[in-house]
Design an enzyme around this catalytic site. Structure first.
Site: not given
Length: 504
Positions: A260-262
């Site tokens: 994910s982006k996170r």
């Protein structure tokens, strides 16, 4: 299987383009080009609440950077347009109403408040065969009540009527036989109250009308397959349904879950193809392009996440990928993202890329840093240092000193062992440089070593200080090659400036 291949990438314009999305484009593109087919870009902007200004252009820019040229798209047009779903809005109602008339779908008049109350009342509430009779829809109400609500303009959605106790099966080109119990799915909304279709209806209608032959998408869409398969069946298009291929997920580096982006923010690497600037907050999420990846390296790296050609080869051009791509070698298992491996791909591609091709990007980076460089000289310097660069942005540090004297020095590597004896050596070497511009780099090196011997110094004692005088730090190609590129006069000037700094 390969007659008149037509594949599509159908992103929603809601923000940055995740590398998983780009890999989906890549596999679509490789398959289409491998079999002489068409690659279509379709914008799925039916959810206007999530539409983000500028996102569609951003998607187009990402594909252009990667080298994926759509045969049909909102920009280039084509025989099955329009290619934005928001411009196809009237089409979808026609098919949704047809499903209602034929008993495969129904009107649902439940308000948002009523649905929320039901979810609070019943844990894990599903609007499906078990509960639909308790709700406010054209299956639970009388014909008169339904007509009255429609005539009064009451808002409604159209939901698919998922059958109970039916097994739905299909052959996935990667996973083989796949089966679902249809009744486990809820009655998905097909047409929203604003007249816009949901993804479920729009993707089926558009794939049919655009004659899509193969549909590649991430395995996270597998749970939606029963709804889509039923729609192909209910609309009478089963024989023209595309063949499905659900691609493996790109996983976090530890393999636990989808990347994910996170994860990128937490671990310090990009997950978007290009930097994305949120138009509301102004927050910038970095992309592979902006940190200095070559598009060739980016797509090569993506191809190897879930595919190989059955050999030990790892470096492939786009043309080689097209020639060798096959679904038989796409893995069913998720692929762990390895940023160090991604860096390796980029370094290898920088090494194998001609200076002429690297020049436009490197030149642009130099201009941004206020470094003036002639084209001929910069081309020769790129060839000299490219083996030392992991990113294109590294060229500023690895090559900038050829055009601009260092503003600061790695003094900690020099001052502890600095001496008048070494200073005397560099005054003598400066005199040699000023008088012998005819020497080659090999001759210069020999003269440097001889002079150090005459001055009672080990070559290593003065070689590192000379490098730091010229470049500012402990990096760069052969120091006498640097001398010849910048010229003897400039080398003398840098020695003089550094001697002052070295004395503190």
């Amino acid at each position: 299987m390969t007659d008149n291949v037509r594949v599509r990438f159908a992103p929603s314009p809601t923000g940055g383009l995740h590398l998983g999305g780009v890999r989906t484009v890549l596999f679509n593109y490789l398959f289409a080009k491998r079999y002489g087919g068409k690659f279509i870009l379709r914008i799925e902007d039916t959810d206007q609440s999530r539409y983000v200004e500028g996102a569609e252009q951003y998607i187009a820019d990402c594909l252009e950077w990667c080298g994926f040229h759509a045969d049909e798209s909102p920009l280039v047009g084509g025989p099955y347009g329009p290619y934005r779903q928001s411009e196809r809005k009237p089409l979808y109602r026609e098919y949704a109403e047809r499903l209602v008339q034929e008993g495969y779908a129904y009107y649902a008049f439940d308000t948002s408040a009523e649905l929320e109350a039901k979810r609070k009342e019943i844990p894990n509430f599903q609007y499906g065969h078990a509960r639909r009779q308790e709700m406010k829809n054209s299956l639970s109400l009388s014909q008169e009540e339904v007509k009255q609500l429609l005539d009064s303009g009451a808002p409604y959605v159209i939901r698919i009527k998922i059958p109970e106790g039916e097994t739905i099966s299909f052959i996935d080109l990667i996973r083989g036989d796949v089966s679902f119990e249809a009744g486990l799915s809820d009655d998905k909304v097909l047409l929203k109250a604003d007249g816009m279709p949901t993804y479920h209806l729009a993707v089926v209608v558009d794939d049919y009308l655009m004659k899509i032959t193969h549909a590649f998408r991430g395995e996270e869409w597998l749970p939606s397959a029963p709804v889509h398969l039923l729609l192909w069946k209910y609309l009478g298009w089963e024989d023209e349904m595309p063949k499905w291929a659900h691609l493996p997920l790109i996983l976090k580096p530890d393999g636990n879950g989808k990347l994910s982006k996170r994860d990128g923010e937490r671990l310090g690497f990009p997950v978007y193809a290009m930097s994305w600037t949120d138009p509301v907050t102004g927050e910038v999420t970095p992309g592979f392009r902006e940190i200095g990846f070559l598009p060739e390296a980016f797509i090569n790296m993506l191809a190897m996440l879930g595919w190989n050609d059955g050999t030990e080869q790892e470096l492939f051009s786009l043309e080689e990928l097209i020639e060798k791509f096959s679904l038989e070698h796409v893995s069913k298992a998720g692929a762990k993202f390895n940023y160090e491996k991604a860096r390796w791909f980029n370094a290898e591609w920088i090494k194998r890329t001609p200076a002429e091709k690297l020049y436009p990007e490197v030149s642009k980076l130099f201009v941004q840093q206020g470094i003036e460089a002639s084209e001929d000289k910069l081309l020769s310097v790129i060839d000299l240092v490219k083996d030392r660069c992991t990113f294109t942005t590294d060229f500023v540090q690895q090559a900038g000193y050829f055009f601009r004297a260092p503003a600061e020095y790695d003094l900690n590597s020099v001052q502890p062992k600095w001496s008048e004896q070494k200073e005397d050596f560099f005054h003598a070497f400066s005199s040699l440089l000023a008088s012998r511009s005819d020497l080659s780099s090999a001759d210069l090196e020999a003269a440097f070593k001889q002079l150090s011997q005459e001055k009672g110094l080990k070559v290593g004692d003065v070689m590192l200080p000379y490098r730091i005088m010229l470049v500012g730090g402990k990096f760069g190609p052969a120091v006498f090659d640097i001398t010849k590129v910048i010229g003897e006069e400039e080398a003398v000037s840098r020695i003089a400036k550094a001697l002052i700094a070295f004395k503190g």
